[in-house]
Design a protein around this motif. Structure first.
Motif, mmCIF file in Angstrom:
data_model
loop_
_atom_site.group_PDB
_atom_site.id
_atom_site.type_symbol
_atom_site.label_atom_id
_atom_site.label_comp_id
_atom_site.label_asym_id
_atom_site.label_seq_id
_atom_site.Cartn_x
_atom_site.Cartn_y
_atom_site.Cartn_z
ATOM 1 N N THR A 23 0.828 -1.208 0.000
ATOM 2 C CA THR A 23 0.000 0.000 0.000
ATOM 3 C C THR A 23 0.866 1.263 0.000
ATOM 4 O OG1 THR A 23 -0.081 0.178 2.413
ATOM 5 C CG2 THR A 23 -1.716 -1.254 1.351
ATOM 6 N N ALA A 24 0.184 2.400 -0.053
ATOM 7 C CA ALA A 24 0.886 3.679 0.006
ATOM 8 C C ALA A 24 1.604 3.870 1.338
ATOM 9 C CB ALA A 24 -0.113 4.821 -0.224
ATOM 10 N N ASP A 25 1.170 3.118 2.361
ATOM 11 C CA ASP A 25 1.840 3.169 3.671
ATOM 12 C C ASP A 25 3.084 2.301 3.706
ATOM 13 O OD1 ASP A 25 -0.048 4.871 5.096
ATOM 14 O OD2 ASP A 25 -1.456 3.197 4.932
ATOM 15 N N GLY A 26 3.355 1.590 2.603
ATOM 16 C CA GLY A 26 4.559 0.776 2.527
ATOM 17 C C GLY A 26 4.443 -0.585 3.158
ATOM 18 N N VAL A 27 3.221 -1.094 3.345
ATOM 19 C CA VAL A 27 3.018 -2.404 3.972
ATOM 20 C C VAL A 27 1.898 -3.157 3.262
ATOM 21 C CG1 VAL A 27 3.794 -1.644 6.255
ATOM 22 C CG2 VAL A 27 1.364 -1.485 5.645
ATOM 23 N N ILE A 28 1.811 -4.452 3.562
ATOM 24 C CA ILE A 28 0.653 -5.257 3.172
ATOM 25 C C ILE A 28 -0.031 -5.666 4.463
ATOM 26 C CG2 ILE A 28 -0.161 -7.368 2.042
ATOM 27 C CD1 ILE A 28 2.441 -7.320 0.395
ATOM 28 N N LYS A 29 -1.321 -5.407 4.582
ATOM 29 C CA LYS A 29 -2.064 -5.778 5.797
ATOM 30 C C LYS A 29 -2.714 -7.139 5.582
ATOM 31 C CE LYS A 29 -5.778 -4.140 8.875
ATOM 32 N NZ LYS A 29 -6.860 -3.139 9.012
ATOM 33 N N LEU A 30 -2.265 -8.123 6.345
ATOM 34 C CA LEU A 30 -2.801 -9.481 6.261
ATOM 35 C C LEU A 30 -3.675 -9.710 7.488
ATOM 36 C CD1 LEU A 30 -2.895 -12.396 5.091
ATOM 37 C CD2 LEU A 30 -0.766 -12.846 6.340
#
Length: 418
Positions: free
Chosen positions: A397-404
Motif C-alpha cells: 500500500t501507500a503506507d509501505g506495507v501489506i495488511k494481512l
C-alpha cells in the motif's frame, strides 16, 4: 469458609486464589504474627512461561505486597526429570544447556511482578540445581528415600490416573515427587521457608514435602493451592487459537497479549479482574456491575491493567490505542504486529498460504487453506477466496506495507525489507 485475620490470606480469599490449605488456622496465625517465607516452583520446560502461570506469579506478588518474602524457585534440577502430574506421556528430556537458557529467559518477566534484593522482604530467585545436581544417589536413597511409601505414592491421583489409563510412568518421573518434596525441606533449612504454593494438581507433591519435613526435623510446613482455571467455556488458561499466550515479549507482542485479555468471555471478566490485576476490590465491584455494551469497556480495562503489569503502562496503552484505531476507526496502525519479508521475495511473489503460515496466523498450509475457504482471510481489508493467490509487491500500500488479516481481530503487517 474461614474468616482470615492475616492480610495475605484475606487478600487471596477475596480475590479467589484459594483452593485448599493444609492447616488454615495454623497458617493464618503464622502470617498474622511474623514475616513468612513461601515459594512456588517453576520448571523451565520452555524459554518463556505462559499466561497459565500468571495465577501463581500473582500469588507471589500479593505475598510480597502484604509484607512477606516470596521465593520463585527455578527447576534447574527437577527440570532434568520433568513433572509427570496429570500428563499423558513423558516429557521430552532437556539438556542442561537448554534448561539454563530457558531459566535465563524466564527470569526476565518476574521482575515485573516482584522486587528482588537482599532485604528481609525482598523476593529471592533460587535454582534447585544448587542442591539437586550434586546429590549422592546412595546417600539420598538412604537419608531421604526411606521416608517415602511406594504404596502411598501410587495412590496419588496424578500417578493413579496415568496408570489407570495404562500409560507408562518411568522410574525417572516417579522420582519427581521425591525431588519436589526434598526441595521444600532444603528451602525450609536454608531460608526458613514455611509454605509451598501451587496449582491444585500439585497438592499431593506439596503434602509429600510437608510429611518429609516432619520426618527430617523441620518446623511445621504448610500447603496452599489455587484452583486450576479454565475459561467459562472450558478452555485452558494460557492457550489461544493460535498457540500459547507467552509472557516474554520476544515470543508474543504486548499488542497480542492485550488482545488475548480483551477477548475474555463476559462471564470471566469479574473473576479475571480479581485474579490478574491489582485494582482495588471496590473498583472491581463497580466494574463488575456494568452490563450490556459497557462490559466491552471493562474488558479493555482488564486487558490494559494485565498488560501494564507485564509490559509496562506505556506499552499497554499503546496496545489499547492500536486496537482502537484498527477496530473502531478502521485505520492502519503502525503499531500492529509485523514481519519483514525481503523485497526480492515479494517481487517474485509468495503463495498466500505460505505467507499466512509465515505470519504466524496458521501452523500449516492445511490450516491456512481452511481459513481461506472459510472466508476469514483478507489482504488490505479485502476478502480473499483464492487459496492459490500469489502475493507480491503490487499489494504493497501507500503506507509501505501489506495488511494481512485473519478474522476481525488478528492483523499482521507485511513490511518489505531490503
Amino acid at each position: 469458609m474461614a474468616e482470615f485475620k492475616s492480610d495475605f490470606l484475606r487478600t487471596l480469599q477475596e480475590r479467589g486464589f484459594i483452593h485448599q490449605i493444609s492447616d488454615e488456622a495454623g497458617l493464618d496465625d503464622l502470617f498474622a504474627k511474623e514475616t513468612v517465607t513461601a515459594y512456588i516452583g517453576f520448571d523451565p520446560t520452555a524459554s518463556s512461561l505462559h499466561a497459565g502461570s500468571l495465577i501463581q506469579i500473582m500469588m507471589l506478588h500479593w505475598m510480597q505486597a502484604t509484607g512477606h518474602r516470596p521465593i520463585s524457585l527455578m527447576g534447574g534440577g527437577t527440570g532434568m526429570v520433568g513433572d509427570p502430574s496429570f500428563k499423558e506421556e513423558s516429557r521430552q528430556l532437556m539438556t542442561i544447556d537448554t534448561i539454563e537458557n530457558n531459566i535465563a529467559s524466564i527470569k526476565r518477566c518476574f521482575s515485573n511482578y516482584l522486587t528482588y534484593g537482599e532485604g528481609p522482604k525482598d523476593a529471592l530467585m533460587i535454582n534447585n540445581a544448587e542442591w539437586l545436581r550434586s546429590l549422592n544417589y546412595l546417600e539420598f536413597l538412604r537419608d531421604v528415600g526411606r521416608h517415602f511409601s511406594v504404596n502411598r505414592m501410587l495412590s496419588f491421583d496424578s500417578v493413579k490416573t496415568r496408570l489407570d489409563r495404562e500409560q507408562s510412568l518411568s522410574f525417572l518421573e516417579f522420582n519427581y515427587m521425591i525431588l519436589q518434596a526434598y526441595d521444600f525441606v532444603e528451602l525450609a533449612k536454608r531460608y526458613d521457608c514455611r509454605l509451598q504454593m501451587g496449582g491444585s494438581d500439585q497438592w499431593g507433591n506439596i503434602v509429600n514435602g510437608i510429611d518429609l519435613g516432619h520426618r527430617m526435623g523441620t518446623k511445621q510446613l504448610f500447603a496452599l493451592t489455587s484452583p486450576l482455571l479454565t475459561t467459562a467455556s472450558g478452555a485452558k488458561m494460557g492457550k489461544s487459537a493460535t498457540g500459547a499466550v507467552w509472557l516474554n515479549a520476544d515470543l508474543l507482542s504486548a499488542y497480542d497479549f492485550w488482545q488475548y485479555w480483551r477477548n475474555t468471555e463476559d462471564a470471566d471478566v469479574s473473576r479475571f479482574l480479581k485474579l490478574y490485576t491489582t485494582l482495588p476490590m471496590d473498583e472491581i465491584a463497580r466494574l463488575s456491575a456494568l452490563a450490556g455494551s459497557e462490559i466491552n469497556e471493562v474488558k479493555k480495562i482488564l486487558a490494559t491493567e494485565v498488560t501494564a503489569i507485564l509490559h509496562g503502562r506505556a506499552a499497554a496503552e499503546q496496545a489499547a490505542e492500536t486496537a482502537r484505531k484498527t477496530f473502531e476507526e478502521g485505520g492502519l496502525s503502525e503499531n500492529l504486529p509485523s514481519i519483514d519479508v525481503p523485497s526480492s521475495e515479494l517481487d517474485a511473489g509468495i503463495g498466500l498460504l505460505a505467507l499466512i503460515v509465515r505470519a504466524g496466523l496458521a501452523a500449516s498450509n492445511g490450516e491456512a487453506r481452511r481459513h481461506v475457504q472459510g472466508g476469514a482471510v483478507r489482504i488490505n481489508d479485502q476478502a480473499v477466496s483464492d487459496e492459490r493467490k500469489i502475493i507480491g509487491s503490487g499489494e504493497v500500500t501507500a503506507d509501505g506495507v501489506i495488511k494481512l488479516s485473519l478474522g476481525k481481530k488478528k492483523h499482521i503487517l507485511i513490511r518489505p525489507a531490503a
